[in-house]
Design a protein around this motif. Structure first.
Motif, PDB file in Angstrom:
ATOM      1  N   GLU A   1     -37.436 -86.139 -56.049  1.00  0.00           N
ATOM      2  CA  GLU A   1     -37.946 -84.824 -55.650  1.00  0.00           C
ATOM      3  C   GLU A   1     -38.674 -84.888 -54.314  1.00  0.00           C
ATOM      4  O   GLU A   1     -38.526 -83.994 -53.470  1.00  0.00           O
ATOM      5  CB  GLU A   1     -38.880 -84.280 -56.730  1.00  0.00           C
ATOM      6  CG  GLU A   1     -39.375 -82.868 -56.455  1.00  0.00           C
ATOM      7  CD  GLU A   1     -40.219 -82.325 -57.590  1.00  0.00           C
ATOM      8  OE1 GLU A   1     -40.544 -81.119 -57.545  1.00  0.00           O
ATOM      9  OE2 GLU A   1     -40.564 -83.090 -58.514  1.00  0.00           O
ATOM     10  N   ASP A   2     -39.461 -85.932 -54.093  1.00  0.00           N
ATOM     11  CA  ASP A   2     -40.222 -86.041 -52.842  1.00  0.00           C
ATOM     12  C   ASP A   2     -39.308 -86.204 -51.632  1.00  0.00           C
ATOM     13  O   ASP A   2     -39.609 -85.693 -50.549  1.00  0.00           O
ATOM     14  CB  ASP A   2     -41.187 -87.234 -52.915  1.00  0.00           C
ATOM     15  CG  ASP A   2     -42.355 -86.970 -53.848  1.00  0.00           C
ATOM     16  OD1 ASP A   2     -42.548 -85.801 -54.244  1.00  0.00           O
ATOM     17  OD2 ASP A   2     -43.065 -87.938 -54.191  1.00  0.00           O
ATOM     18  N   ILE A   3     -38.199 -86.928 -51.788  1.00  0.00           N
ATOM     19  CA  ILE A   3     -37.332 -87.227 -50.645  1.00  0.00           C
ATOM     20  C   ILE A   3     -36.271 -86.155 -50.439  1.00  0.00           C
ATOM     21  O   ILE A   3     -36.024 -85.715 -49.317  1.00  0.00           O
ATOM     22  CB  ILE A   3     -36.682 -88.610 -50.821  1.00  0.00           C
ATOM     23  CG1 ILE A   3     -37.755 -89.700 -50.846  1.00  0.00           C
ATOM     24  CG2 ILE A   3     -35.684 -88.885 -49.690  1.00  0.00           C
ATOM     25  CD1 ILE A   3     -37.233 -91.074 -51.144  1.00  0.00           C
ATOM     26  N   THR A   4     -35.621 -85.737 -51.516  1.00  0.00           N
ATOM     27  CA  THR A   4     -34.488 -84.813 -51.381  1.00  0.00           C
ATOM     28  C   THR A   4     -34.861 -83.358 -51.623  1.00  0.00           C
ATOM     29  O   THR A   4     -34.081 -82.463 -51.287  1.00  0.00           O
ATOM     30  CB  THR A   4     -33.367 -85.203 -52.356  1.00  0.00           C
ATOM     31  OG1 THR A   4     -33.829 -85.030 -53.708  1.00  0.00           O
ATOM     32  CG2 THR A   4     -32.962 -86.651 -52.159  1.00  0.00           C
ATOM     33  N   GLY A   5     -36.035 -83.108 -52.217  1.00  0.00           N
ATOM     34  CA  GLY A   5     -36.415 -81.749 -52.556  1.00  0.00           C
ATOM     35  C   GLY A   5     -35.844 -81.327 -53.900  1.00  0.00           C
ATOM     36  O   GLY A   5     -35.190 -82.106 -54.592  1.00  0.00           O
TER      37      GLY A   5
ATOM     38  N   TYR B   1     -28.919 -84.430 -59.034  1.00  0.00           N
ATOM     39  CA  TYR B   1     -28.283 -85.745 -58.919  1.00  0.00           C
ATOM     40  C   TYR B   1     -29.203 -86.852 -59.425  1.00  0.00           C
ATOM     41  O   TYR B   1     -28.900 -88.036 -59.254  1.00  0.00           O
ATOM     42  CB  TYR B   1     -27.892 -86.011 -57.466  1.00  0.00           C
ATOM     43  CG  TYR B   1     -27.108 -84.873 -56.862  1.00  0.00           C
ATOM     44  CD1 TYR B   1     -25.784 -84.650 -57.213  1.00  0.00           C
ATOM     45  CD2 TYR B   1     -27.713 -83.993 -55.964  1.00  0.00           C
ATOM     46  CE1 TYR B   1     -25.070 -83.588 -56.688  1.00  0.00           C
ATOM     47  CE2 TYR B   1     -27.005 -82.930 -55.426  1.00  0.00           C
ATOM     48  CZ  TYR B   1     -25.689 -82.729 -55.797  1.00  0.00           C
ATOM     49  OH  TYR B   1     -24.987 -81.668 -55.272  1.00  0.00           O
ATOM     50  N   PHE B   2     -30.291 -86.456 -60.050  1.00  0.00           N
ATOM     51  CA  PHE B   2     -31.259 -87.423 -60.564  1.00  0.00           C
ATOM     52  C   PHE B   2     -30.654 -88.404 -61.571  1.00  0.00           C
ATOM     53  O   PHE B   2     -30.967 -89.603 -61.518  1.00  0.00           O
ATOM     54  CB  PHE B   2     -32.445 -86.686 -61.192  1.00  0.00           C
ATOM     55  CG  PHE B   2     -33.303 -87.529 -62.072  1.00  0.00           C
ATOM     56  CD1 PHE B   2     -34.175 -88.468 -61.534  1.00  0.00           C
ATOM     57  CD2 PHE B   2     -33.237 -87.407 -63.459  1.00  0.00           C
ATOM     58  CE1 PHE B   2     -34.970 -89.256 -62.347  1.00  0.00           C
ATOM     59  CE2 PHE B   2     -34.029 -88.185 -64.270  1.00  0.00           C
ATOM     60  CZ  PHE B   2     -34.895 -89.108 -63.726  1.00  0.00           C
TER      61      PHE B   2
ATOM     62  N   LEU C   1     -28.759 -89.214 -49.637  1.00  0.00           N
ATOM     63  CA  LEU C   1     -28.492 -87.955 -50.330  1.00  0.00           C
ATOM     64  C   LEU C   1     -29.129 -86.780 -49.590  1.00  0.00           C
ATOM     65  O   LEU C   1     -28.518 -85.712 -49.478  1.00  0.00           O
ATOM     66  CB  LEU C   1     -29.012 -88.034 -51.773  1.00  0.00           C
ATOM     67  CG  LEU C   1     -28.903 -86.760 -52.612  1.00  0.00           C
ATOM     68  CD1 LEU C   1     -27.437 -86.338 -52.752  1.00  0.00           C
ATOM     69  CD2 LEU C   1     -29.534 -86.969 -53.975  1.00  0.00           C
ATOM     70  N   LYS C   2     -30.312 -86.983 -49.081  1.00  0.00           N
ATOM     71  CA  LYS C   2     -30.979 -85.939 -48.289  1.00  0.00           C
ATOM     72  C   LYS C   2     -30.146 -85.576 -47.070  1.00  0.00           C
ATOM     73  O   LYS C   2     -30.040 -84.387 -46.699  1.00  0.00           O
ATOM     74  CB  LYS C   2     -32.364 -86.417 -47.867  1.00  0.00           C
ATOM     75  CG  LYS C   2     -33.132 -85.397 -47.037  1.00  0.00           C
ATOM     76  CD  LYS C   2     -34.452 -85.958 -46.562  1.00  0.00           C
ATOM     77  CE  LYS C   2     -35.172 -84.948 -45.665  1.00  0.00           C
ATOM     78  NZ  LYS C   2     -36.451 -85.501 -45.149  1.00  0.00           N
ATOM     79  N   ASP C   3     -29.542 -86.555 -46.413  1.00  0.00           N
ATOM     80  CA  ASP C   3     -28.684 -86.288 -45.255  1.00  0.00           C
ATOM     81  C   ASP C   3     -27.483 -85.433 -45.660  1.00  0.00           C
ATOM     82  O   ASP C   3     -27.023 -84.597 -44.880  1.00  0.00           O
ATOM     83  CB  ASP C   3     -28.200 -87.596 -44.646  1.00  0.00           C
ATOM     84  CG  ASP C   3     -29.308 -88.354 -43.928  1.00  0.00           C
ATOM     85  OD1 ASP C   3     -30.318 -87.719 -43.590  1.00  0.00           O
ATOM     86  OD2 ASP C   3     -29.161 -89.570 -43.719  1.00  0.00           O
TER      87      ASP C   3
END
Length: 261
Positions: free
Chosen positions: A94-98, A104-105, A253-255
Protein backbone atom coordinates in the motif's frame (compact mmCIF):
# COMPACT_ATOMS: atom_id res chain seq x y z
CA UNK A 1 27.81 -33.48 -15.82
CA UNK A 2 27.06 -34.24 -12.16
CA UNK A 3 28.90 -37.58 -12.38
CA UNK A 4 31.94 -35.85 -13.92
CA UNK A 5 31.99 -33.37 -11.04
CA UNK A 6 31.88 -36.21 -8.50
CA UNK A 7 34.75 -38.03 -10.23
CA UNK A 8 36.83 -34.85 -10.34
CA UNK A 9 36.12 -34.21 -6.67
CA UNK A 10 37.11 -37.73 -5.64
CA UNK A 11 40.30 -37.53 -7.72
CA UNK A 12 41.29 -34.20 -6.16
CA UNK A 13 40.53 -35.53 -2.70
CA UNK A 14 42.62 -38.66 -3.23
CA UNK A 15 45.50 -36.51 -4.49
CA UNK A 16 45.25 -34.26 -1.45
CA UNK A 17 45.37 -37.27 0.86
CA UNK A 18 48.57 -38.46 -0.81
CA UNK A 19 50.25 -35.07 -0.44
CA UNK A 20 48.79 -34.31 2.98
CA UNK A 21 47.01 -31.16 1.77
CA UNK A 22 43.68 -29.68 2.76
CA UNK A 23 41.04 -29.80 0.03
CA UNK A 24 37.48 -28.52 0.29
CA UNK A 25 34.87 -27.75 -2.28
CA UNK A 26 32.53 -25.02 -1.01
CA UNK A 27 30.34 -25.16 -4.12
CA UNK A 28 29.61 -28.90 -3.87
CA UNK A 29 26.68 -28.09 -1.58
CA UNK A 30 24.87 -26.54 -4.56
CA UNK A 31 25.02 -29.63 -6.80
CA UNK A 32 21.58 -30.81 -7.91
CA UNK A 33 21.23 -34.54 -7.13
CA UNK A 34 18.43 -37.06 -7.73
CA UNK A 35 16.51 -38.06 -4.63
CA UNK A 36 16.47 -41.70 -5.72
CA UNK A 37 19.47 -43.41 -7.25
CA UNK A 38 22.48 -41.77 -8.85
CA UNK A 39 21.46 -41.43 -12.49
CA UNK A 40 21.26 -38.35 -14.70
CA UNK A 41 18.97 -35.45 -13.80
CA UNK A 42 16.14 -34.82 -16.25
CA UNK A 43 13.41 -32.19 -16.06
CA UNK A 44 11.05 -34.76 -14.49
CA UNK A 45 13.58 -36.22 -12.02
CA UNK A 46 12.76 -35.60 -8.31
CA UNK A 47 15.84 -33.89 -6.89
CA UNK A 48 17.01 -32.23 -3.69
CA UNK A 49 15.76 -28.97 -5.21
CA UNK A 50 12.29 -30.46 -5.67
CA UNK A 51 12.28 -31.69 -2.08
CA UNK A 52 13.20 -28.37 -0.47
CA UNK A 53 10.90 -26.37 -2.73
CA UNK A 54 8.06 -28.62 -1.59
CA UNK A 55 9.11 -28.26 2.06
CA UNK A 56 9.04 -24.45 1.71
CA UNK A 57 5.51 -24.58 0.29
CA UNK A 58 4.36 -26.96 3.04
CA UNK A 59 5.85 -24.72 5.77
CA UNK A 60 4.01 -21.68 4.40
CA UNK A 61 0.76 -23.66 4.21
CA UNK A 62 1.29 -24.90 7.77
CA UNK A 63 1.80 -21.36 9.06
CA UNK A 64 -1.29 -19.87 7.45
CA UNK A 65 -3.62 -22.89 7.72
CA UNK A 66 -2.58 -24.83 10.79
CA UNK A 67 -1.21 -21.79 12.64
CA UNK A 68 -4.45 -19.83 12.25
CA UNK A 69 -6.97 -22.65 12.60
CA UNK A 70 -8.06 -21.44 16.05
CA UNK A 71 -8.34 -17.72 15.38
CA UNK A 72 -9.09 -15.63 18.43
CA UNK A 73 -9.05 -12.03 19.60
CA UNK A 74 -5.94 -12.79 21.63
CA UNK A 75 -3.79 -14.57 19.03
CA UNK A 76 -1.50 -17.48 19.73
CA UNK A 77 2.05 -17.69 18.45
CA UNK A 78 1.17 -19.11 15.05
CA UNK A 79 -1.60 -16.60 14.47
CA UNK A 80 0.63 -13.75 15.64
CA UNK A 81 3.38 -14.66 13.14
CA UNK A 82 0.87 -15.05 10.30
CA UNK A 83 -0.78 -11.71 11.09
CA UNK A 84 2.60 -10.01 11.37
CA UNK A 85 3.67 -11.27 7.94
CA UNK A 86 0.33 -10.32 6.41
CA UNK A 87 0.29 -6.83 7.91
CA UNK A 88 3.93 -6.15 7.06
CA UNK A 89 3.52 -7.09 3.40
CA UNK A 90 0.14 -5.37 3.07
CA UNK A 91 1.56 -2.09 4.39
CA UNK A 92 4.57 -2.36 2.06
CA UNK A 93 2.35 -2.82 -0.99
CA UNK A 94 0.00 0.00 0.00
CA UNK A 95 2.79 2.46 0.84
CA UNK A 96 4.63 1.93 -2.46
CA UNK A 97 1.89 1.25 -5.01
CA UNK A 98 -1.08 2.98 -3.37
CA UNK A 99 -4.61 1.64 -3.05
CA UNK A 100 -4.59 0.57 -6.71
CA UNK A 101 -1.85 -1.96 -6.05
CA UNK A 102 -3.65 -3.81 -3.26
CA UNK A 103 -5.51 -6.03 -5.73
CA UNK A 104 -2.11 -7.57 -6.57
CA UNK A 105 -1.25 -8.10 -2.91
CA UNK A 106 -1.78 -11.92 -2.97
CA UNK A 107 0.87 -12.34 -5.67
CA UNK A 108 3.41 -10.16 -3.84
CA UNK A 109 2.64 -11.83 -0.52
CA UNK A 110 3.23 -15.24 -2.12
CA UNK A 111 6.60 -14.12 -3.49
CA UNK A 112 7.72 -12.71 -0.16
CA UNK A 113 6.73 -15.73 1.89
CA UNK A 114 8.23 -18.24 -0.55
CA UNK A 115 11.59 -16.47 -0.76
CA UNK A 116 11.69 -15.89 3.01
CA UNK A 117 11.02 -19.53 3.87
CA UNK A 118 13.30 -20.88 1.13
CA UNK A 119 16.14 -18.66 2.39
CA UNK A 120 15.78 -19.69 6.02
CA UNK A 121 15.28 -23.38 5.28
CA UNK A 122 18.61 -23.27 3.47
CA UNK A 123 20.30 -22.41 6.77
CA UNK A 124 19.33 -25.73 8.33
CA UNK A 125 22.36 -28.05 8.43
CA UNK A 126 22.30 -30.71 5.67
CA UNK A 127 19.50 -28.87 3.86
CA UNK A 128 19.58 -27.43 0.33
CA UNK A 129 19.31 -23.72 -0.43
CA UNK A 130 16.98 -23.49 -3.43
CA UNK A 131 17.36 -19.72 -3.79
CA UNK A 132 21.09 -20.14 -4.37
CA UNK A 133 20.31 -21.42 -7.87
CA UNK A 134 19.86 -18.82 -10.59
CA UNK A 135 17.40 -21.19 -12.30
CA UNK A 136 15.01 -20.76 -9.37
CA UNK A 137 15.48 -17.04 -8.82
CA UNK A 138 15.36 -16.31 -12.57
CA UNK A 139 11.88 -17.85 -12.75
CA UNK A 140 10.79 -15.47 -10.00
CA UNK A 141 12.58 -12.44 -11.45
CA UNK A 142 11.45 -12.92 -15.05
CA UNK A 143 7.97 -13.81 -13.82
CA UNK A 144 7.73 -10.40 -12.15
CA UNK A 145 9.18 -8.69 -15.23
CA UNK A 146 6.72 -10.21 -17.70
CA UNK A 147 3.75 -9.80 -15.34
CA UNK A 148 4.50 -6.12 -14.72
CA UNK A 149 5.21 -5.38 -18.39
CA UNK A 150 2.02 -7.04 -19.61
CA UNK A 151 0.03 -5.34 -16.87
CA UNK A 152 1.51 -1.97 -17.82
CA UNK A 153 0.38 -2.28 -21.44
CA UNK A 154 -3.03 -3.71 -20.48
CA UNK A 155 -3.79 -0.85 -18.08
CA UNK A 156 -2.19 2.02 -19.98
CA UNK A 157 -1.84 0.94 -23.61
CA UNK A 158 0.85 2.86 -25.52
CA UNK A 159 0.94 5.38 -22.65
CA UNK A 160 3.02 2.83 -20.74
CA UNK A 161 5.95 3.93 -22.90
CA UNK A 162 5.90 7.25 -21.01
CA UNK A 163 7.90 5.35 -18.41
CA UNK A 164 10.95 5.76 -20.66
CA UNK A 165 10.36 9.38 -21.66
CA UNK A 166 11.33 11.97 -19.05
CA UNK A 167 9.35 15.01 -20.13
CA UNK A 168 10.88 17.18 -17.37
CA UNK A 169 14.38 16.86 -18.83
CA UNK A 170 15.75 19.23 -21.50
CA UNK A 171 14.61 18.21 -24.97
CA UNK A 172 18.09 17.31 -26.29
CA UNK A 173 18.67 14.97 -23.31
CA UNK A 174 15.37 13.10 -23.55
CA UNK A 175 16.44 10.58 -26.26
CA UNK A 176 19.64 9.77 -24.37
CA UNK A 177 17.75 9.31 -21.12
CA UNK A 178 15.16 7.17 -22.93
CA UNK A 179 17.87 4.79 -24.17
CA UNK A 180 19.31 4.53 -20.65
CA UNK A 181 15.84 3.92 -19.21
CA UNK A 182 15.10 1.17 -21.74
CA UNK A 183 18.39 -0.59 -21.04
CA UNK A 184 17.88 -0.36 -17.27
CA UNK A 185 14.32 -1.66 -17.67
CA UNK A 186 15.41 -4.81 -19.51
CA UNK A 187 18.24 -5.38 -17.02
CA UNK A 188 15.72 -5.49 -14.18
CA UNK A 189 14.93 -9.23 -14.26
CA UNK A 190 18.63 -10.11 -14.42
CA UNK A 191 19.63 -7.94 -11.46
CA UNK A 192 16.47 -8.97 -9.61
CA UNK A 193 17.32 -12.66 -9.78
CA UNK A 194 21.15 -12.52 -9.67
CA UNK A 195 21.14 -10.33 -6.54
CA UNK A 196 19.15 -12.91 -4.58
CA UNK A 197 21.03 -15.98 -5.82
CA UNK A 198 24.44 -14.31 -5.47
CA UNK A 199 23.95 -13.22 -1.88
CA UNK A 200 22.64 -16.60 -0.75
CA UNK A 201 25.38 -18.51 -2.59
CA UNK A 202 28.17 -16.30 -1.23
CA UNK A 203 27.09 -16.69 2.39
CA UNK A 204 26.81 -20.47 2.22
CA UNK A 205 30.14 -20.80 0.42
CA UNK A 206 31.95 -18.70 3.04
CA UNK A 207 30.48 -20.80 5.85
CA UNK A 208 31.67 -23.97 4.11
CA UNK A 209 35.19 -22.56 3.73
CA UNK A 210 35.48 -21.77 7.45
CA UNK A 211 33.94 -25.15 8.30
CA UNK A 212 36.76 -26.84 6.37
CA UNK A 213 39.37 -24.99 8.42
CA UNK A 214 37.62 -26.12 11.62
CA UNK A 215 39.24 -29.53 11.07
CA UNK A 216 42.65 -27.99 11.80
CA UNK A 217 43.22 -27.95 15.55
CA UNK A 218 45.41 -24.83 15.42
CA UNK A 219 42.71 -22.60 13.94
CA UNK A 220 39.54 -24.46 14.92
CA UNK A 221 38.50 -22.02 17.72
CA UNK A 222 38.81 -19.05 15.36
CA UNK A 223 37.01 -20.98 12.64
CA UNK A 224 34.10 -21.81 14.93
CA UNK A 225 33.81 -18.16 15.97
CA UNK A 226 33.88 -17.09 12.33
CA UNK A 227 31.18 -19.61 11.40
CA UNK A 228 28.98 -18.40 14.25
CA UNK A 229 29.39 -14.76 13.21
CA UNK A 230 28.73 -15.45 9.54
CA UNK A 231 25.76 -17.65 10.37
CA UNK A 232 24.29 -14.80 12.40
CA UNK A 233 24.90 -12.47 9.47
CA UNK A 234 23.23 -14.93 7.11
CA UNK A 235 20.12 -14.94 9.30
CA UNK A 236 19.92 -11.21 8.71
CA UNK A 237 20.77 -11.48 5.00
CA UNK A 238 18.03 -14.06 4.36
CA UNK A 239 15.38 -11.70 5.67
CA UNK A 240 16.84 -8.65 3.93
CA UNK A 241 17.06 -10.38 0.54
CA UNK A 242 13.42 -11.47 0.73
CA UNK A 243 12.48 -7.90 1.65
CA UNK A 244 14.58 -6.37 -1.14
CA UNK A 245 13.12 -8.71 -3.76
CA UNK A 246 9.60 -7.88 -2.61
CA UNK A 247 10.06 -4.13 -2.35
CA UNK A 248 11.60 -4.00 -5.84
CA UNK A 249 8.59 -5.94 -7.11
CA UNK A 250 6.36 -3.27 -5.57
CA UNK A 251 8.41 -0.51 -7.23
CA UNK A 252 8.11 -2.21 -10.63
CA UNK A 253 4.38 -2.64 -10.07
CA UNK A 254 4.08 1.06 -9.28
CA UNK A 255 5.74 1.84 -12.63
CA UNK A 256 3.11 -0.29 -14.37
CA UNK A 257 0.26 1.45 -12.54
CA UNK A 258 1.67 4.97 -12.90
CA UNK A 259 4.14 4.97 -15.83
CA UNK A 260 4.50 8.73 -16.28
CA UNK A 261 7.56 10.32 -14.66
Amino acid sequence: MTRVKHVATETAYDGAEETGGLVFHPLDQFIVKPLFGDGPVHWYTPTNVTLWLAIAVLCIAALFIWGTRNRSTIPGRGQSVAELMYGFTHKMVEDITGKEGLKYFPYIMTLFMFILFANYLGLIPMSFSTTSHIAATAVLGFGVFFAVTILGFVLNGPSFLKLFWMSEAPLFLRPIIAVIEIISYFVRPVSHSVRLAGNITAGHAVIKVFAAFAALAAVSPLSVLAITAIYGLEILVCGIQAYVFTILTCVYLKDALHPAH
